[in-house]
Scaffold this motif. Structure first.
Motif, PDB file in Angstrom:
ATOM      1  N   ALA A 184      11.940   9.114  20.450  1.00 10.32           N
ATOM      2  CA  ALA A 184      12.361   9.354  18.930  1.00 10.32           C
ATOM      3  C   ALA A 184      13.253   8.676  18.207  1.00 10.32           C
ATOM      4  O   ALA A 184      13.130   8.372  17.158  1.00 10.32           O
ATOM      5  CB  ALA A 184      12.855  10.859  19.089  1.00 10.32           C
ATOM      6  N   LEU A 185      14.073   8.039  19.010  1.00 15.26           N
ATOM      7  CA  LEU A 185      15.241   7.210  18.505  1.00 15.26           C
ATOM      8  C   LEU A 185      14.501   5.659  18.097  1.00 15.26           C
ATOM      9  O   LEU A 185      14.935   5.054  16.962  1.00 15.26           O
ATOM     10  CB  LEU A 185      16.195   6.754  19.396  1.00 15.26           C
ATOM     11  N   ARG A 186      13.703   5.172  18.877  1.00 16.97           N
ATOM     12  CA  ARG A 186      13.003   3.798  18.646  1.00 16.97           C
ATOM     13  C   ARG A 186      12.547   3.572  17.103  1.00 16.97           C
ATOM     14  O   ARG A 186      13.154   2.450  16.346  1.00 16.97           O
ATOM     15  CB  ARG A 186      12.087   3.717  19.648  1.00 16.97           C
ATOM     16  N   PRO A 187      11.836   4.425  16.472  1.00 12.40           N
ATOM     17  CA  PRO A 187      11.444   4.122  15.098  1.00 12.40           C
ATOM     18  C   PRO A 187      12.701   4.142  14.157  1.00 12.40           C
ATOM     19  O   PRO A 187      12.865   3.641  13.152  1.00 12.40           O
ATOM     20  CB  PRO A 187      10.349   4.955  14.811  1.00 12.40           C
ATOM     21  N   LEU A 188      13.591   5.087  14.619  1.00 14.67           N
ATOM     22  CA  LEU A 188      14.857   5.500  13.637  1.00 14.67           C
ATOM     23  C   LEU A 188      15.681   4.157  13.632  1.00 14.67           C
ATOM     24  O   LEU A 188      16.375   3.943  12.685  1.00 14.67           O
ATOM     25  CB  LEU A 188      15.474   6.547  14.025  1.00 14.67           C
ATOM     26  N   LEU A 189      15.804   3.592  14.806  1.00 15.48           N
ATOM     27  CA  LEU A 189      16.524   2.274  15.024  1.00 15.48           C
ATOM     28  C   LEU A 189      15.831   1.166  14.092  1.00 15.48           C
ATOM     29  O   LEU A 189      16.639   0.419  13.587  1.00 15.48           O
ATOM     30  CB  LEU A 189      16.672   1.832  16.314  1.00 15.48           C
TER      31      LEU A 189
ATOM     32  N   ASP B 170      16.518  -2.167   9.518  1.00 20.21           N
ATOM     33  CA  ASP B 170      16.056  -2.782   8.231  1.00 20.21           C
ATOM     34  C   ASP B 170      16.727  -2.334   7.253  1.00 20.21           C
ATOM     35  O   ASP B 170      16.996  -3.450   6.266  1.00 20.21           O
ATOM     36  CB  ASP B 170      14.588  -1.937   8.113  1.00 20.21           C
ATOM     37  N   ALA B 171      17.317  -1.077   7.185  1.00 22.17           N
ATOM     38  CA  ALA B 171      18.184  -0.849   5.971  1.00 22.17           C
ATOM     39  C   ALA B 171      19.593  -1.704   6.129  1.00 22.17           C
ATOM     40  O   ALA B 171      19.869  -2.033   5.080  1.00 22.17           O
ATOM     41  CB  ALA B 171      18.593   0.818   6.156  1.00 22.17           C
ATOM     42  N   LEU B 172      20.143  -2.018   7.132  1.00 21.79           N
ATOM     43  CA  LEU B 172      21.348  -2.902   7.225  1.00 21.79           C
ATOM     44  C   LEU B 172      21.049  -3.930   6.610  1.00 21.79           C
ATOM     45  O   LEU B 172      21.942  -4.682   6.137  1.00 21.79           O
ATOM     46  CB  LEU B 172      21.812  -2.794   8.907  1.00 21.79           C
TER      47      LEU B 172
ATOM     48  N   GLU C 118      18.762  -4.994   4.600  1.00 21.63           N
ATOM     49  CA  GLU C 118      18.149  -5.200   3.311  1.00 21.63           C
ATOM     50  C   GLU C 118      19.707  -4.662   2.520  1.00 21.63           C
ATOM     51  O   GLU C 118      19.936  -5.588   1.364  1.00 21.63           O
ATOM     52  CB  GLU C 118      17.578  -3.854   3.029  1.00 21.63           C
ATOM     53  N   GLY C 119      20.810  -3.934   3.168  1.00 20.54           N
ATOM     54  CA  GLY C 119      21.915  -3.618   2.222  1.00 20.54           C
ATOM     55  C   GLY C 119      22.766  -4.857   2.074  1.00 20.54           C
ATOM     56  O   GLY C 119      23.426  -5.237   1.194  1.00 20.54           O
ATOM     57  N   ALA C 120      22.913  -5.692   3.316  1.00 21.26           N
ATOM     58  CA  ALA C 120      23.663  -6.901   3.343  1.00 21.26           C
ATOM     59  C   ALA C 120      23.008  -7.908   2.116  1.00 21.26           C
ATOM     60  O   ALA C 120      23.824  -8.651   1.826  1.00 21.26           O
ATOM     61  CB  ALA C 120      23.637  -7.452   4.652  1.00 21.26           C
ATOM     62  N   GLY C 121      21.871  -8.097   2.369  1.00 20.54           N
ATOM     63  CA  GLY C 121      20.973  -8.750   1.155  1.00 20.54           C
ATOM     64  C   GLY C 121      21.569  -8.346  -0.119  1.00 20.54           C
ATOM     65  O   GLY C 121      21.618  -9.067  -1.118  1.00 20.54           O
ATOM     66  N   THR C 122      21.570  -7.268  -0.420  1.00 18.01           N
ATOM     67  CA  THR C 122      21.785  -6.592  -1.753  1.00 18.01           C
ATOM     68  C   THR C 122      23.166  -6.968  -1.889  1.00 18.01           C
ATOM     69  O   THR C 122      23.747  -7.324  -3.272  1.00 18.01           O
ATOM     70  CB  THR C 122      21.722  -5.108  -1.661  1.00 18.01           C
ATOM     71  N   ARG C 123      24.196  -6.687  -1.094  1.00 18.88           N
ATOM     72  CA  ARG C 123      25.472  -7.116  -1.277  1.00 18.88           C
ATOM     73  C   ARG C 123      25.876  -8.517  -1.534  1.00 18.88           C
ATOM     74  O   ARG C 123      26.575  -8.779  -2.480  1.00 18.88           O
ATOM     75  CB  ARG C 123      26.370  -6.674  -0.187  1.00 18.88           C
ATOM     76  N   GLY C 124      25.012  -9.405  -0.529  1.00 21.05           N
ATOM     77  CA  GLY C 124      25.311 -10.797  -0.723  1.00 21.05           C
ATOM     78  C   GLY C 124      26.581 -11.587  -0.693  1.00 21.05           C
ATOM     79  O   GLY C 124      26.879 -12.577  -1.155  1.00 21.05           O
ATOM     80  N   GLY C 125      27.628 -10.805  -0.141  1.00 20.43           N
ATOM     81  CA  GLY C 125      28.967 -11.292   0.110  1.00 20.43           C
ATOM     82  C   GLY C 125      29.714 -10.508   0.876  1.00 20.43           C
ATOM     83  O   GLY C 125      29.285  -9.571   1.502  1.00 20.43           O
TER      84      GLY C 125
ATOM     85  N   VAL D 228      21.928   4.506   4.686  1.00 19.37           N
ATOM     86  CA  VAL D 228      22.116   3.288   5.731  1.00 19.37           C
ATOM     87  C   VAL D 228      22.280   1.952   4.791  1.00 19.37           C
ATOM     88  O   VAL D 228      23.261   1.250   4.811  1.00 19.37           O
ATOM     89  CB  VAL D 228      21.397   3.048   6.746  1.00 19.37           C
ATOM     90  N   ARG D 229      21.166   1.877   3.818  1.00 15.36           N
ATOM     91  CA  ARG D 229      21.400   0.922   2.944  1.00 15.36           C
ATOM     92  C   ARG D 229      22.356   0.711   1.913  1.00 15.36           C
ATOM     93  O   ARG D 229      22.988  -0.319   1.470  1.00 15.36           O
ATOM     94  CB  ARG D 229      19.730   0.587   2.171  1.00 15.36           C
ATOM     95  N   ALA D 230      22.634   1.947   1.392  1.00 17.62           N
ATOM     96  CA  ALA D 230      23.744   1.845   0.744  1.00 17.62           C
ATOM     97  C   ALA D 230      25.065   1.756   1.174  1.00 17.62           C
ATOM     98  O   ALA D 230      25.944   1.249   0.374  1.00 17.62           O
ATOM     99  CB  ALA D 230      23.588   3.444  -0.193  1.00 17.62           C
ATOM    100  N   LEU D 231      25.212   2.386   2.263  1.00 20.42           N
ATOM    101  CA  LEU D 231      26.513   2.018   3.174  1.00 20.42           C
ATOM    102  C   LEU D 231      26.623   0.394   3.372  1.00 20.42           C
ATOM    103  O   LEU D 231      27.578   0.058   3.037  1.00 20.42           O
ATOM    104  CB  LEU D 231      26.440   2.679   4.302  1.00 20.42           C
ATOM    105  N   ALA D 232      25.466   0.028   3.563  1.00 24.00           N
ATOM    106  CA  ALA D 232      25.485  -1.426   4.088  1.00 24.00           C
ATOM    107  C   ALA D 232      25.762  -2.332   2.554  1.00 24.00           C
ATOM    108  O   ALA D 232      26.474  -3.538   2.636  1.00 24.00           O
ATOM    109  CB  ALA D 232      24.492  -1.994   4.769  1.00 24.00           C
ATOM    110  N   ALA D 233      25.261  -2.005   1.872  1.00 23.42           N
ATOM    111  CA  ALA D 233      25.341  -2.537   0.444  1.00 23.42           C
ATOM    112  C   ALA D 233      26.956  -2.487   0.057  1.00 23.42           C
ATOM    113  O   ALA D 233      27.247  -3.515  -0.918  1.00 23.42           O
ATOM    114  CB  ALA D 233      24.353  -2.131  -0.407  1.00 23.42           C
ATOM    115  N   GLY D 234      27.437  -1.368   0.309  1.00 23.88           N
ATOM    116  CA  GLY D 234      28.789  -1.198  -0.480  1.00 23.88           C
ATOM    117  C   GLY D 234      29.876  -1.287   0.725  1.00 23.88           C
ATOM    118  O   GLY D 234      31.019  -0.873   0.355  1.00 23.88           O
ATOM    119  N   THR D 235      29.660  -2.050   1.684  1.00 21.83           N
ATOM    120  CA  THR D 235      30.598  -2.115   2.829  1.00 21.83           C
ATOM    121  C   THR D 235      31.591  -3.384   2.592  1.00 21.83           C
ATOM    122  O   THR D 235      31.084  -4.336   1.657  1.00 21.83           O
ATOM    123  CB  THR D 235      30.048  -2.164   4.145  1.00 21.83           C
TER     124      THR D 235
END
Length: 457
Positions: free
Chosen positions: A15-20, A25-27, A29-36, A71-78
């Protein structure tokens, strides 16, 4: 209606494997959006982004894309401590192996309030905490959420051992110490001025000579402003002479124990009655990973409580470990697993190498600041904190430079007030950072200073 899958149990891994995959992927993408090192735009822009990603917090019907989007939003806003330009606080990029181990804790969800909820975790915590206690010269150690809880526990144990005890600490002490004295109903702490940044033995001797006991002296090994270390051997001598109890807050500096090169800076640590350690600082653990080491294990008897559903007398007599006295908390996750995995994977040599790297990087950065005519260095670093400021800048300009870099998402730098002036603070805890990264940081500070209308003198 099918129930949502569980993280543990026989089907848990599938159950976890696809969620991971979704999370990773979201991490990315979020880091790429943040860019810094942190998101641009300041608090209002970040809050708007989060509101947009979240929408209705408790909708009538669920959203299967919520994991990815949030998760993507958290990574983008961290504020990403793995970015070399994120260097404000005692906030480390966690080791991948420690984060992976922490996932196992979340999946299995043991709770260290009774043995029947965490059999293996109970045994693991006992083994690892005692090994870490031995590093400080102590008999035992409790797992905490960090320096604040550890310091509060230290004062509590001192109060129970010496009723009416009064805290004596330097002005450089962490704010959690006087706050703990207030919470525990202790007398008003005696705060000794520290004009040079560390506890002065002569001033402490005078205070201990004239104050009625019992007294608890709190020394610091790694201040939050400049990373300074109090003269621990001299303080321990004074505590012995005057019959005072000694607590050492080594939340920051305690990680120097892993380094053969820097360990001598903690001489005197083994003479303390209690010691605070934080391995989510110079241990590169995900938060939280705190410890309180105790020289006399008998002091821990003060924490004993009885709850029949958790530590019934006949269960304890039958050999089931009693865990309630191991913490002020009841439900408690086994944070020791990530630390155990890290210690075993890297060993003393591997952890010591990381400590040496960040300390050496701080020295190199101090060299760079000293050589730059546009900046002023406060002092040579003691651990891995470097304080500097644009030469000739007023405090208002120094503060404005820091906020401009934060707002633009360019760099995360801290601040510290010392010697009556405001300094920019970098706390270098990223072993992957390089001198060129910090040269780039200086250039950003220089440009921000010019943008604020300050020309270095």
């Amino acid at each position: 209606m099918t129930a949502p899958p569980l993280a543990s149990g026989p089907q848990g891994p599938d159950a976890l494997r696809p969620l991971l995959d979704t999370v990773l992927d979201a991490l990315r993408e979020g880091a790429g959006t943040r860019g810094g090192p942190l998101p641009a735009g300041g608090p209002e822009a970040v809050a708007a982004m989060v509101r947009d990603a979240l929408g209705e917090p408790l909708p009538a019907e669920g959203d299967p894309d919520a994991l990815h989007r949030l998760v993507r939003a958290l990574a983008a806003g961290t504020a990403d401590p793995a970015d070399p330009l994120c260097a404000a606080h005692l906030h480390t990029p966690p080791l991948a192996v420690a984060a992976a181990a922490d996932l196992a804790v979340s999946v299995l969800n043991p709770s260290l309030d009774s043995w029947d909820q965490a059999p293996a975790a109970t045994a693991l915590e006992a083994l690892v905490t005692r090994a870490l206690a031995e590093e400080t010269g102590a008999a035992d150690a409790l797992v905490t959420t960090g320096g604040t809880e550890s310091n509060q526990l230290a004062l509590l144990l001192a109060r129970e051992t010496h009723p009416g005890v009064r805290l004596v600490c330097g002005a450089n002490a962490h704010h959690s110490l006087p706050r703990a004295a207030w919470l525990l109903g202790l007398p008003e702490p005696v705060v000794i001025p520290t004009p040079a940044g560390t506890l002065d033995p002569a001033a402490l001797d005078d205070a201990l000579t004239h104050l009625p006991g019992p007294l608890l002296v709190a020394a610091t090994a790694g201040t939050t402003d400049a990373g300074l270390i109090d003269p621990l051997p001299a303080i321990a001598d004074l505590c012995r002479t005057h019959g005072a109890r000694l607590h050492i807050d080594a939340a920051y500096g305690g990680g120097l124990l892993f380094s053969d090169r820097h360990r001598p800076r903690l001489d005197g640590l083994a003479r303390a009655h209690t010691v605070t350690l934080d391995l989510h600082k110079l241990g590169w653990q995900p938060v939280a990973a705190g410890l309180l080491a105790v020289r006399d294990a008998a002091d821990l008897a003060a924490l004993h409580q009885r709850a029949d559903y958790l530590n019934a007398d006949d269960d304890t007599e039958a050999g089931l470990p009693d865990l309630i006295g191991r913490s002020l908390r009841t439900t408690r996750r086994p944070d020791i697993l990530k630390t155990a995995v890290t210690l075993k994977t890297l060993g003393r040599t591997g952890l010591g190498r990381l400590v040496d790297q960040v300390c050496a990087l701080a020295q190199e950065f101090a060299d760079t600041v000293e050589a730059h005519p546009g900046f002023e260095l406060h002092d040579r670093p003691t651990i891995s904190t470097v304080l500097f400021r644009p030469a000739g800048a007023p405090d208002t300009a120094v503060a404005a430079v820091r906020r401009r870099l934060l707002h633009d998402g360019r760099a995360v730098i801290g601040r510290a007030e010392l010697d009556g002036r405001l300094w920019l603070k970098t706390t270098l805890l990223n072993p992957h950072a390089r001198p060129d990264d910090l040269t780039a940081l200086l250039k950003l500070v220089d440009l921000a200073s010019l943008a604020e209308g300050h020309t270095p003198t």
